[in-house]
Design a protein around this motif. Sequence first.
Motif, PDB file in Angstrom:
ATOM      1  N   UNK A 178      65.123  64.348  56.079  1.00 47.88           N
ATOM      2  CA  UNK A 178      64.193  63.664  55.047  1.00 47.88           C
ATOM      3  C   UNK A 178      65.306  62.726  54.387  1.00 47.88           C
ATOM      4  N   UNK A 179      64.578  61.610  53.548  1.00 47.02           N
ATOM      5  CA  UNK A 179      65.329  60.870  53.075  1.00 47.02           C
ATOM      6  C   UNK A 179      66.127  61.152  51.840  1.00 47.02           C
ATOM      7  N   UNK A 180      65.688  62.540  51.627  1.00 49.64           N
ATOM      8  CA  UNK A 180      66.448  63.108  50.143  1.00 49.64           C
ATOM      9  C   UNK A 180      67.884  63.798  50.678  1.00 49.64           C
ATOM     10  N   UNK A 181      68.128  63.868  52.133  1.00 49.85           N
ATOM     11  CA  UNK A 181      69.246  64.334  52.749  1.00 49.85           C
ATOM     12  C   UNK A 181      68.900  65.840  53.123  1.00 49.85           C
ATOM     13  N   UNK A 182      67.653  66.562  52.767  1.00 49.68           N
ATOM     14  CA  UNK A 182      67.508  67.944  53.348  1.00 49.68           C
ATOM     15  C   UNK A 182      66.764  67.554  54.797  1.00 49.68           C
ATOM     16  N   UNK A 183      66.286  68.854  55.342  1.00 46.83           N
ATOM     17  CA  UNK A 183      65.454  68.735  56.399  1.00 46.83           C
ATOM     18  C   UNK A 183      64.201  69.630  56.273  1.00 46.83           C
ATOM     19  N   UNK A 184      63.060  69.451  56.923  1.00 43.19           N
ATOM     20  CA  UNK A 184      61.814  70.207  56.895  1.00 43.19           C
ATOM     21  C   UNK A 184      60.937  69.798  55.705  1.00 43.19           C
ATOM     22  N   UNK A 185      61.150  68.676  55.259  1.00 44.24           N
ATOM     23  CA  UNK A 185      60.141  68.381  53.980  1.00 44.24           C
ATOM     24  C   UNK A 185      58.970  67.772  54.569  1.00 44.24           C
ATOM     25  N   UNK A 186      58.038  67.815  53.657  1.00 48.62           N
ATOM     26  CA  UNK A 186      56.560  67.119  54.143  1.00 48.62           C
ATOM     27  C   UNK A 186      56.601  65.707  54.259  1.00 48.62           C
ATOM     28  N   UNK A 187      57.337  64.839  53.457  1.00 48.87           N
ATOM     29  CA  UNK A 187      56.954  63.455  53.266  1.00 48.87           C
ATOM     30  C   UNK A 187      57.628  62.983  54.795  1.00 48.87           C
ATOM     31  N   UNK A 188      58.465  63.272  55.400  1.00 46.43           N
ATOM     32  CA  UNK A 188      58.666  62.376  56.540  1.00 46.43           C
ATOM     33  C   UNK A 188      57.973  62.633  57.634  1.00 46.43           C
ATOM     34  N   UNK A 189      56.892  63.499  57.720  1.00 45.64           N
ATOM     35  CA  UNK A 189      55.948  63.742  58.753  1.00 45.64           C
ATOM     36  C   UNK A 189      54.440  63.190  58.199  1.00 45.64           C
ATOM     37  N   UNK A 192      52.866  57.544  55.225  1.00 44.58           N
ATOM     38  CA  UNK A 192      52.748  56.508  56.101  1.00 44.58           C
ATOM     39  C   UNK A 192      53.675  56.233  57.616  1.00 44.58           C
ATOM     40  N   UNK A 193      55.126  56.236  57.257  1.00 42.69           N
ATOM     41  CA  UNK A 193      55.954  55.897  58.074  1.00 42.69           C
ATOM     42  C   UNK A 193      56.400  57.149  59.098  1.00 42.69           C
ATOM     43  N   UNK A 194      56.029  58.105  58.679  1.00 42.66           N
ATOM     44  CA  UNK A 194      55.872  59.484  59.571  1.00 42.66           C
ATOM     45  C   UNK A 194      54.775  59.316  60.450  1.00 42.66           C
ATOM     46  N   UNK A 195      53.424  58.827  60.116  1.00 41.70           N
ATOM     47  CA  UNK A 195      52.485  58.781  61.056  1.00 41.70           C
ATOM     48  C   UNK A 195      52.388  57.769  62.102  1.00 41.70           C
ATOM     49  N   UNK A 196      53.422  56.682  61.624  1.00 40.50           N
ATOM     50  CA  UNK A 196      53.664  55.646  62.535  1.00 40.50           C
ATOM     51  C   UNK A 196      54.721  56.036  63.751  1.00 40.50           C
ATOM     52  N   UNK A 197      55.736  56.830  63.157  1.00 45.82           N
ATOM     53  CA  UNK A 197      56.866  57.424  64.086  1.00 45.82           C
ATOM     54  C   UNK A 197      56.149  58.160  65.276  1.00 45.82           C
ATOM     55  N   UNK A 198      55.093  59.194  64.573  1.00 50.68           N
ATOM     56  CA  UNK A 198      54.677  60.035  65.538  1.00 50.68           C
ATOM     57  C   UNK A 198      53.743  59.444  66.632  1.00 50.68           C
ATOM     58  N   UNK A 199      52.942  58.300  66.180  1.00 49.29           N
ATOM     59  CA  UNK A 199      51.975  57.462  67.112  1.00 49.29           C
ATOM     60  C   UNK A 199      53.043  56.877  68.148  1.00 49.29           C
ATOM     61  N   UNK A 229      46.649  59.275  70.823  1.00 48.42           N
ATOM     62  CA  UNK A 229      47.759  59.213  70.221  1.00 48.42           C
ATOM     63  C   UNK A 229      47.686  58.887  68.603  1.00 48.42           C
ATOM     64  N   UNK A 230      46.864  58.001  68.519  1.00 47.26           N
ATOM     65  CA  UNK A 230      46.466  57.764  66.975  1.00 47.26           C
ATOM     66  C   UNK A 230      45.655  58.814  66.361  1.00 47.26           C
ATOM     67  N   UNK A 231      44.769  59.396  67.147  1.00 43.46           N
ATOM     68  CA  UNK A 231      44.047  60.594  66.435  1.00 43.46           C
ATOM     69  C   UNK A 231      44.936  61.746  66.401  1.00 43.46           C
ATOM     70  N   UNK A 232      46.140  62.061  67.300  1.00 42.21           N
ATOM     71  CA  UNK A 232      46.802  63.057  67.272  1.00 42.21           C
ATOM     72  C   UNK A 232      48.017  62.925  65.863  1.00 42.21           C
ATOM     73  N   UNK A 233      48.387  61.679  65.711  1.00 46.87           N
ATOM     74  CA  UNK A 233      49.490  61.299  64.682  1.00 46.87           C
ATOM     75  C   UNK A 233      48.723  61.596  63.244  1.00 46.87           C
ATOM     76  N   UNK A 234      47.408  61.126  63.176  1.00 46.28           N
ATOM     77  CA  UNK A 234      46.716  61.402  61.923  1.00 46.28           C
ATOM     78  C   UNK A 234      46.575  62.639  61.658  1.00 46.28           C
ATOM     79  N   UNK A 235      46.157  63.642  62.762  1.00 45.49           N
ATOM     80  CA  UNK A 235      45.830  64.787  62.710  1.00 45.49           C
ATOM     81  C   UNK A 235      46.976  65.735  62.207  1.00 45.49           C
ATOM     82  N   UNK A 236      48.096  65.332  62.804  1.00 47.50           N
ATOM     83  CA  UNK A 236      49.458  66.224  62.498  1.00 47.50           C
ATOM     84  C   UNK A 236      49.781  65.885  60.889  1.00 47.50           C
TER      85      UNK A 236
END
Length: 319
Positions: A178-189, A192-199, A229-236
Amino acid sequence: MSQTIVAVDIGGTKIACGLVTLGGEAPVIEKVQKVPTEAMKGGEYVLATVLAQVKAAIERAGEKPVGVGISSAGVVNPRNGDITFANELMPGWGGTHLGAEVTAATGLPCRVLNDVHAHALGEARWGGGRDAKSCLVAAVGTGIGGAFVEYGKIMLGAHDEAGHIGHVCCPAAAGVPCSCGATGHLEPIAAGPGIIREYVRLGGDAEKPDGTPMDGAEIDRRAAAGDKAAKAAESRAGRALGEVLGSMCNMLDPDVVILSGSVAQCGPDWSDSMAEAFKGQAMPPVATTPIVGGELGGDAPLVGAAENFVCSGYAEVSD
């Protein structure tokens, strides 16, 4: 009695400044001007831009405003208007004595609130939560922020940063930095940027047909057209947000959940997954908590900043 306040919304990309009049049946927002923040030029540059915009708004007002209400990115100390922390998206903004600087430059009293807190206060008082005693607000766009409002008061927390929904643990984000330095947080997935990365990870295009970078709106259009891929990224992303919102409702038990931001406009692949995951995590007493869209759009932080000035719309403040 109506009162006119100079309201300012300071974000990482733009600064909006206008006049908000309160005291009637609804807020009157007028004479709003927007300029680029140019945050990478540093905190002093941003402050100078804010002061110039506030002075210009005072000149646009028919009568002298009663004060200045500010919504700002970063962690805000609402007792003195200082920015106590800001991340790398606004370098040098942390440590700015924003409230004091505005008062010194204009002679007007000033109140400052975090931007998501102000957004939530606007929605709670005049938008999707106006008929509710309490509401949980989640703003989902480039990042994810949140706030809890009860009886018109923002829950601030011991360090003035309560409501960071984007930085709570999320099972689907295990191991994701995550941008805050931790891992496993909601924001990166779930942002918006997380949806793009997953897509893109799932095989989607990294660019649109015109050669510009892929964006969330295009992914949403492709999801509606059946792109797997778009449907799966948004669903995730929707599922991850729903799980966290369900957990938050178990803890806070709001009357209503208000969703705002660009990602909250996604289609059924996102929204259906979010709703299903919410019900999967929410305990039976809160599983029927209504989840509604925000009603004020981009005006919410301006309205909230003005409300904060007039009504001290946060938890009891003392030095």
